[in-house]
Design a protein around this motif. Structure first.
Motif, short mmCIF file in Angstrom:
data_model
loop_
_atom_site.label_atom_id
_atom_site.label_comp_id
_atom_site.label_asym_id
_atom_site.label_seq_id
_atom_site.Cartn_x
_atom_site.Cartn_y
_atom_site.Cartn_z
N PHE A 75 42.86 35.45 36.38
CA PHE A 75 43.83 34.63 35.67
C PHE A 75 45.26 34.98 36.07
N LYS A 78 45.74 33.08 39.17
CA LYS A 78 45.90 31.67 38.85
C LYS A 78 47.29 31.37 38.30
N TYR A 224 42.17 32.55 27.28
CA TYR A 224 41.28 32.16 28.38
C TYR A 224 40.41 33.31 28.88
N SER A 225 40.87 34.53 28.70
CA SER A 225 40.17 35.65 29.33
C SER A 225 39.18 36.37 28.41
N ILE A 361 35.82 29.74 36.66
CA ILE A 361 37.22 30.03 36.34
C ILE A 361 38.09 28.82 36.64
N GLU A 363 37.34 25.76 36.61
CA GLU A 363 37.07 24.66 35.68
C GLU A 363 37.29 25.06 34.22
N ASN A 364 37.80 26.28 34.00
CA ASN A 364 38.00 26.79 32.64
C ASN A 364 36.70 26.85 31.85
N SER A 366 35.04 29.70 31.62
CA SER A 366 34.85 31.14 31.64
C SER A 366 33.95 31.62 30.52
#
Length: 440
Positions: A75, A78, A224-225, A361, A363-364, A366
Motif C-alpha cells: 500500500f 501504491k 485498507y491494510s 491488492i 482490485e482492493n 485485500s
C-alpha cells in the motif's frame, strides 16, 4: 542489450522493467549465496539440536513481524505511485505506525510463547528476537525505492549487510561462541539492514527528518491494510508453524534437521517477491489505462511464475540427495533429503499465490487474502497434528505442500475472483503457453 521477444509478453514493458528486476535478482542471488554458505556453517557448528532451538525462537518473530509490518508495504508503493508529492507524509506516517506496532508486539510475543512455548527454546532468546519487530520499521524505505523502480539501491544495502553479517557469524564459529551469541547475531542482521536503508535514503536531498505523521492518512492506510495484517499473521502460521510443531512433537533434533529442508526449499521464494514488487507499478498502470492489457499482464505474470517454479521443483526433487552431499552439510542432516523432495513443490504455489496477491491488492480485494491464508493455516495445523506424530518431518513437508496449494486455489470458489483461479490453472497446466505458441 535488447531482450529477446517472449511470446505473449509486451516487449516494451518487458524492456522497461527488466533492468530493475535484474538488479533486484543480482542483489538477492548474491545475498542468497552468502546466506546459504553461512547458514550451512552455522547448522553444522550448532548441530541438529541447537539448530532446532535457534529456529524455534525465530518462528515467533515471523508472527510478530507480520503484525508489526501492518500489511503496509504494497500500500505504501501504491500510495507513492499515486501521490508522489506526498512522499514525506506517506513514509513518515507508515514509519511511525510500524514503530508503534513493533513495541506492541513485545507483549504479544510473550503471550504467544506462554500459550505454546517452543520446547527447549528459552524465553529470553525470544525476547531478544522481539527487537526485530521495531527495527524493521525502516523497511518503508525499501517500499519507496520499489515505487521509484530503483531497486539497485536496495541491492547494495542487502549485499553489504549480508557480507558483514556473514563475517560476524563466521567469527563466532571460529571463536566457538555459545548459542546465545547467534541469537544476538540474528537480530543484528536486521539492524544492519535498517542502518543501510537509512544512509541510502539520506542521499540526493532526501531526509528521514522531513517525514511527518498524518493521522487521517494512518486511518486510510489501516482501513485498507487491516485484512493484510491478519492475513500476514496467517501466512506466518501456515508457512512457519510446521517448524514449531516439529520441535514440540518430534523434538529439537528433528526440528533442526527439518529447518535445513525449509531453508533449502524456501530459498527460492525471493524470486516471486522480486518479480511482483518490481512489476506492481506496471500492473497498476495497465489497470488505469487499458483493461485488456491489464488482464493480459496478470495472465503473463502467472505464466512467468510457472515457467520459473516448475523446473526448480522438478530438478530439486530428483537432486535432493545429491544436494545434501554436495553442499557441505554434516552426515547427521543427510536423512532430510526425502522431505526436501516433497517440500520443494510447495514453491510452485508460493509463486502463483504471490502473483495473485497483486491482483487482489490492485482490485482492493485485500480482505480475501485473510480467507485464503486463514484456510491454508487451518489446513496446515490440522494435517501437522495428524501426520507429524507418525511421519516426523515428512509429515510436516506433506502438510505444507497441501496447505500452500489449498490457500492459493481457494479463490476459485469465490465468484468475484474465481476467474483468477482459472487463469492460474491455465498457467499451471501450461495451457496458456500452448495458446501463445499456437497464436504465434
Amino acid at each position: 542489450m535488447r531482450l529477446p521477444s517472449i511470446p505473449g509478453f509486451d516487449q516494451q514493458a518487458l524492456e522497461k522493467y527488466f533492468k530493475n528486476t535484474g538488479m533486484m535478482f543480482i542483489g538477492r542471488i548474491g545475498s542468497l549465496a552468502i546466506k546459504m554458505f553461512v547458514g550451512i556453517a552455522v547448522a553444522n557448528y550448532l548441530h541438529r539440536e541447537n539448530n532446532g532451538i535457534l529456529t524455534g525462537g525465530t518462528v515467533y518473530i515471523y508472527f510478530a513481524s507480520a503484525l508489526a509490518a501492518l500489511g503496509l508495504d504494497q500500500f505504501i508503493v501504491k500510495e507513492l505511485h499515486q501521490f508522489p508529492e506526498n512522499r514525506d507524509q506517506i513514509l513518515g506516517t507508515s514509519f511511525w505506525m510500524k514503530i508503534f506496532a513493533g513495541f506492541c508486539c513485545v507483549p504479544i510475543i510473550y503471550f504467544a510463547y506462554t500459550i505454546y512455548p517452543a520446547k527447549g527454546t528459552p524465553y529470553h532468546y525470544v525476547l531478544i528476537f522481539s527487537a526485530i519487530g521495531i527495527i524493521q520499521a525502516f523497511n518503508v524505505i525499501d517500499s519507496y525505492f520499489q515505487s521509484q523502480v530503483q531497486s539497485k539501491y536496495i541491492m547494495q544495502v542487502q549485499i553489504t549487510g549480508n557480507l558483514v553479517s556473514a563475517a560476524v557469524k563466521l567469527l563466532l564459529i571460529h571463536l566457538q561462541m555459545p548459542l546465545i551469541w547467534f541469537v544476538y547475531a540474528y537480530t543484528f542482521d536486521f539492524l544492519l539492514l535498517s542502518i543501510g536503508y537509512y544512509f541510502t535514503y539520506q542521499r540526493k536531498q532526501r531526509s528521514v527528518y522531513n517525514w511527518t505523521f498524518n493521522f487521517e492518512l494512518s486511518k486510510k492506510l489501516l482501513k485498507y491494510s487491516w485484512p493484510l495484517i491478519i492475513s500476514g499473521i496467517m501466512v506466518a502460521l501456515y508457512m512457519k508453524i510446521d517448524l514449531l510443531m516439529v520441535q514440540n512433537i518430534s523434538g529439537a533434533k528433528e526440528a533442526g534437521a527439518y529447518a535445513t529442508v525449509a531453508n533449502l526449499s524456501e530459498v527460492w521464494n525471493f524470486i516471486p517477491a522480486v518479480i511482483v514488487t518490481t512489476l506492481f507499478p506496471a500492473i497498476l498502470n495497465a489497470k488505469r489505462d487499458d483493461p485488456g492489457r491489464y488482464k493480459k499482464r496478470i495472465q503473463n505474470l502467472y505464466d512467468l511464475m510457472v515457467y520459473i517454479s516448475l523446473p526448480i521443483a522438478v530438478i530439486v526433487t530428483f537432486a535432493s540427495p545429491l544436494i545434501y552431499h554436495i553442499l557441505p552439510f554434516k552426515p547427521e542432516y543427510y536423512y532430510s533429503a526425502p522431505a526436501l523432495s516433497v517440500h520443494i513443490w510447495s514453491g510452485v504455489f508460493v509463486f502463483l499465490g504471490a502473483a495473485s496477491s497483486q491482483y487482489l491488492i490492485a482490485e482492493n480485494f485485500s480482505k480475501l487474502t485473510f480467507i485464503r491464508t486463514g484456510f491454508g493455516a487451518v489446513i496446515n495445523i490440522v494435517l501437522n497434528l495428524i501426520l507429524i506424530p507418525h511421519m516426523g518431518m515428512m509429515g510436516a513437508a506433506i502438510s505444507t505442500l497441501v496447505a500452500y496449494a489449498s490457500a492459493t486455489f481457494v479463490i476459485i470458489l469465490i465468484p468475484k475472483v474465481s476467474e483468477q483461479g482459472v487463469m492460474m490453472l491455465k498457467s499451471l497446466f501450461l495451457i496458456s503457453l500452448v495458446q501463445k505458441i499456437i497464436k504465434k
